[in-house]
Design an enzyme around this catalytic site. Structure first.
Site, PDB file in Angstrom:
ATOM      1  N   PHE A   1     -13.275  -2.202   0.852  1.00  0.00           N
ATOM      2  CA  PHE A   1     -11.834  -2.428   1.052  1.00  0.00           C
ATOM      3  C   PHE A   1     -11.480  -3.845   0.625  1.00  0.00           C
ATOM      4  CE2 PHE A   1      -8.336  -0.259   3.432  1.00  0.00           C
ATOM      5  CZ  PHE A   1      -7.350  -1.075   2.909  1.00  0.00           C
ATOM      6  N   VAL A   2     -10.880  -3.970  -0.554  1.00  0.00           N
ATOM      7  CA  VAL A   2     -10.551  -5.304  -1.067  1.00  0.00           C
ATOM      8  C   VAL A   2      -9.057  -5.599  -0.941  1.00  0.00           C
ATOM      9  CG1 VAL A   2     -12.519  -5.632  -2.606  1.00  0.00           C
ATOM     10  CG2 VAL A   2     -10.522  -4.379  -3.440  1.00  0.00           C
TER      11      VAL A   2
ATOM     12  N   LYS B   1       3.387  -1.903  -6.402  1.00  0.00           N
ATOM     13  CA  LYS B   1       3.646  -3.315  -6.204  1.00  0.00           C
ATOM     14  C   LYS B   1       2.460  -4.179  -6.586  1.00  0.00           C
ATOM     15  CE  LYS B   1       6.319  -2.322  -2.025  1.00  0.00           C
ATOM     16  NZ  LYS B   1       6.253  -2.392  -0.559  1.00  0.00           N
ATOM     17  N   GLY B   2       1.254  -3.627  -6.436  1.00  0.00           N
ATOM     18  CA  GLY B   2       0.038  -4.439  -6.521  1.00  0.00           C
ATOM     19  C   GLY B   2      -0.095  -5.311  -7.762  1.00  0.00           C
TER      20      GLY B   2
ATOM     21  N   LYS C   1     -13.157  -0.087 -10.080  1.00  0.00           N
ATOM     22  CA  LYS C   1     -14.238   0.419  -9.216  1.00  0.00           C
ATOM     23  C   LYS C   1     -14.836   1.641  -9.895  1.00  0.00           C
ATOM     24  CE  LYS C   1     -12.653  -0.631  -4.495  1.00  0.00           C
ATOM     25  NZ  LYS C   1     -11.955   0.013  -3.341  1.00  0.00           N
TER      26      LYS C   1
ATOM     27  N   ARG D   1      -1.292  -9.588   0.305  1.00  0.00           N
ATOM     28  CA  ARG D   1      -1.077  -9.610  -1.151  1.00  0.00           C
ATOM     29  C   ARG D   1      -1.041 -11.045  -1.680  1.00  0.00           C
ATOM     30  NH1 ARG D   1       0.545  -4.334  -2.795  1.00  0.00           N
ATOM     31  NH2 ARG D   1       1.856  -3.222  -1.304  1.00  0.00           N
TER      32      ARG D   1
ATOM     33  N   ASP E   1      -3.108  -5.035  -1.062  1.00  0.00           N
ATOM     34  CA  ASP E   1      -2.698  -5.119   0.349  1.00  0.00           C
ATOM     35  C   ASP E   1      -3.524  -4.237   1.263  1.00  0.00           C
ATOM     36  OD1 ASP E   1      -1.576  -2.593  -0.603  1.00  0.00           O
ATOM     37  OD2 ASP E   1      -0.460  -2.572   1.281  1.00  0.00           O
TER      38      ASP E   1
ATOM     39  N   GLU F   1      -2.350  -3.384 -14.367  1.00  0.00           N
ATOM     40  CA  GLU F   1      -2.653  -2.889 -13.018  1.00  0.00           C
ATOM     41  C   GLU F   1      -3.501  -3.903 -12.255  1.00  0.00           C
ATOM     42  OE1 GLU F   1      -2.097  -0.904 -10.712  1.00  0.00           O
ATOM     43  OE2 GLU F   1      -1.882   1.182 -11.321  1.00  0.00           O
ATOM     44  N   ASP F   2      -3.403  -3.880 -10.941  1.00  0.00           N
ATOM     45  CA  ASP F   2      -4.304  -4.707 -10.135  1.00  0.00           C
ATOM     46  C   ASP F   2      -5.671  -4.051 -10.003  1.00  0.00           C
ATOM     47  OD1 ASP F   2      -3.124  -2.692  -8.629  1.00  0.00           O
ATOM     48  OD2 ASP F   2      -3.134  -3.834  -6.766  1.00  0.00           O
TER      49      ASP F   2
ATOM     50  N   ASP G   1      -9.048   2.769  -9.382  1.00  0.00           N
ATOM     51  CA  ASP G   1     -10.002   3.281  -8.397  1.00  0.00           C
ATOM     52  C   ASP G   1     -10.447   4.676  -8.867  1.00  0.00           C
ATOM     53  OD1 ASP G   1     -11.299   3.810  -6.021  1.00  0.00           O
ATOM     54  OD2 ASP G   1      -9.587   3.531  -4.721  1.00  0.00           O
TER      55      ASP G   1
END
Ligand code: PRP
Length: 181
Positions: free
Chosen positions: A154-155, A45-46, A133, A167, A161, A101-102, A105
């Site tokens: 933690f972003v 969803k991001g 990241k 979000r 989310d 993509e958001d 990682d």
């Protein structure tokens, strides 16, 4: 002030900085994909907030499609084994495909997606992520378009989310540790 900012320790990337960078990426993609009618593939969803702004920053003809994936394994660690919950609506053979993509990682989700889509023989396959990241990377990866490289932490916000919340925040923030611990 946004009511949900109560849980935000600090703003990492402001709304203005996000919007300026999205406009830059839109201009760059419009130049790079001129006359090639690319398909932007949003990973749910991001990715939905970034996709919505990015598509409106493009000045070229393009299509959008969506994939929903879910990572097996526990919620905080990416296993790299991905289940496709929703596949693309159309065939991408011969099409110029850009995955949106958001955040990248460990890189495991995008690696799985690239392998999965490459088999379908698109004309080209590239990645555009708002955030990366690099310190968390577990696989070798060439990312074509990156909005911002960020440190580990933690972003949330702009699609990202925690337990399905935040979000909708228009900026990228760092969540207060007491919210998730
Ligand atoms: C996030 C993000 C990427 C993935 C990146 O999705 O949107 O798809 O994690 O992590 P990786 O590089 O370590 O594989 P998430 O699983 O949080 O789902 P969501 O987009 O539905 O929030």
């Amino acid at each position: 002030m946004h009511p949900m900012t109560h849980d935000v320790a600090r703003v990492l990337i402001s709304e203005g900085d996000v919007q300026r960078r999205v406009a830059e990426l839109g201009a760059q993609l419009s130049a790079d994909y001129q006359d090639s009618n690319p398909l932007l593939v949003c990973v749910l969803k991001g990715g939905y907030v970034f996709l919505a702004d990015l598509t409106r920053a493009l000045t070229i003809r393009h299509g959008v499609d969506f994939m929903a994936v879910s990572s097996y394994g526990n919620a905080t660690e990416s296993s790299g084994v991905v289940r496709i919950l929703k596949d693309l609506d159309r065939d991408i053979t011969g099409r110029h495909v850009l995955i949106v993509e958001d955040i990248i990682d460990t890189g495991r989700t995008i690696t799985y997606l690239m392998d999965n889509l490459r088999v379908r023989q698109p004309a080209s396959l590239r990645i555009c992520t708002l955030l990366s990241k690099p310190s968390r990377r577990e696989v070798d990866l060439d990312i074509d378009y990156i909005g911002f490289e960020i440190p580990n932490g933690f972003v949330i916000g702009y699609g990202l989310d925690y337990a399905e919340n935040y979000r909708n925040l228009p900026f990228i923030g760092v969540l207060k540790p007491e919210v998730y611990s």
